[in-house]
Motif scaffolding. Structure first.
Motif, short mmCIF file in Angstrom:
data_model
loop_
_atom_site.label_atom_id
_atom_site.label_comp_id
_atom_site.label_asym_id
_atom_site.label_seq_id
_atom_site.Cartn_x
_atom_site.Cartn_y
_atom_site.Cartn_z
N ASN A 124 0.83 -1.21 0.00
CA ASN A 124 0.00 0.00 0.00
C ASN A 124 0.86 1.25 0.00
O ASN A 124 0.53 2.24 -0.62
N TYR A 125 1.99 1.19 0.69
CA TYR A 125 2.89 2.34 0.72
C TYR A 125 3.46 2.59 -0.67
O TYR A 125 3.53 3.71 -1.12
N GLN A 126 3.88 1.53 -1.36
CA GLN A 126 4.45 1.68 -2.69
C GLN A 126 3.44 2.24 -3.67
O GLN A 126 3.78 3.02 -4.54
N SER A 127 2.19 1.84 -3.58
CA SER A 127 1.19 2.28 -4.54
C SER A 127 0.76 3.73 -4.31
O SER A 127 0.16 4.33 -5.18
N LYS A 128 1.05 4.31 -3.15
CA LYS A 128 0.62 5.67 -2.84
C LYS A 128 1.72 6.70 -3.07
O LYS A 128 1.63 7.81 -2.63
N ARG A 129 2.79 6.33 -3.78
CA ARG A 129 3.86 7.28 -4.07
C ARG A 129 3.70 7.82 -5.48
O ARG A 129 3.25 7.12 -6.37
N PHE A 130 4.10 9.09 -5.63
CA PHE A 130 4.12 9.66 -6.98
C PHE A 130 5.22 9.00 -7.77
O PHE A 130 6.39 9.04 -7.39
N ARG A 131 4.88 8.37 -8.85
CA ARG A 131 5.85 7.76 -9.75
C ARG A 131 5.39 8.01 -11.17
O ARG A 131 4.20 8.00 -11.46
N ARG A 132 6.36 8.23 -12.06
CA ARG A 132 6.01 8.37 -13.47
C ARG A 132 5.55 7.03 -13.99
O ARG A 132 6.11 6.00 -13.67
N SER A 133 4.52 7.03 -14.79
CA SER A 133 3.96 5.80 -15.31
C SER A 133 4.89 5.16 -16.33
O SER A 133 5.50 5.85 -17.15
N GLY A 134 4.98 3.85 -16.28
CA GLY A 134 5.77 3.13 -17.25
C GLY A 134 4.95 2.71 -18.46
O GLY A 134 5.49 2.40 -19.51
N THR A 135 3.64 2.71 -18.31
CA THR A 135 2.77 2.24 -19.39
C THR A 135 1.91 3.35 -19.99
O THR A 135 1.72 3.40 -21.19
N ASP A 136 1.38 4.25 -19.16
CA ASP A 136 0.48 5.30 -19.62
C ASP A 136 1.28 6.58 -19.80
O ASP A 136 1.32 7.43 -18.93
N ARG A 137 1.96 6.70 -20.95
CA ARG A 137 2.84 7.83 -21.15
C ARG A 137 2.84 8.27 -22.60
O ARG A 137 2.69 7.48 -23.51
N TYR A 138 2.98 9.59 -22.77
CA TYR A 138 3.21 10.16 -24.09
C TYR A 138 4.63 10.70 -24.17
O TYR A 138 5.34 10.48 -25.13
N LEU A 139 5.05 11.43 -23.14
CA LEU A 139 6.42 11.96 -23.10
C LEU A 139 7.21 11.23 -22.02
O LEU A 139 7.97 10.33 -22.31
N ALA A 140 7.03 11.64 -20.79
CA ALA A 140 7.82 11.07 -19.70
C ALA A 140 6.98 10.28 -18.71
O ALA A 140 7.52 9.70 -17.78
N GLY A 141 5.68 10.26 -18.87
CA GLY A 141 4.82 9.51 -17.96
C GLY A 141 4.36 10.26 -16.74
O GLY A 141 3.81 9.67 -15.81
N VAL A 142 4.57 11.58 -16.73
CA VAL A 142 4.20 12.39 -15.56
C VAL A 142 2.68 12.41 -15.37
O VAL A 142 2.19 12.12 -14.28
N CYS A 143 1.94 12.74 -16.40
CA CYS A 143 0.48 12.82 -16.28
C CYS A 143 -0.11 11.45 -15.97
O CYS A 143 -1.04 11.33 -15.17
N GLY A 144 0.44 10.41 -16.57
CA GLY A 144 -0.02 9.05 -16.28
C GLY A 144 0.24 8.68 -14.83
O GLY A 144 -0.60 8.04 -14.18
N GLY A 145 1.39 9.07 -14.29
CA GLY A 145 1.70 8.79 -12.90
C GLY A 145 0.81 9.55 -11.93
O GLY A 145 0.36 9.01 -10.93
#
Length: 86
Positions: A4-25
């Motif tokens: 649960n702790y890992q899933s609640k951190r801001f991370r750039r998305s590895g799958t939902d990305r156009y540029l760097a994955g910021v919006c997806g994260g």
């Protein structure tokens, strides 16, 4: 670490990305559609909010989904002469 702790951190998305994955994260963190986050960023950019600057800053501060350290932390560690471990 707790899952649960890992899933609640801001991370750039590895799958939902156009540029760097910021919006997806951000969308994964907030549990909303990533296109909504992208739309909000574009609208704020048009109304004078520096969305491009915020996006670049988030890209530097948010670690990728499969990494422990952000790009900014890796840059600082390299500048200090420390190894940039994942």
């Amino acid at each position: 670490m707790n899952e649960n702790y890992q899933s609640k951190r801001f991370r750039r998305s590895g799958t939902d990305r156009y540029l760097a994955g910021v919006c997806g994260g951000i969308a994964e963190f907030l549990k909303v559609d990533s296109n909504l986050v992208r739309l909000v960023l574009v609208v704020l950019t048009f109304f004078g909010f520096s969305g491009v600057f915020v996006y670049i800053l988030a890209w530097l501060v948010m670690p990728a989904a499969n990494e422990q350290r952000s790009m900014l932390e890796q840059i600082i560690r390299n500048f200090q002469g420390k190894p940039s471990e994942n």
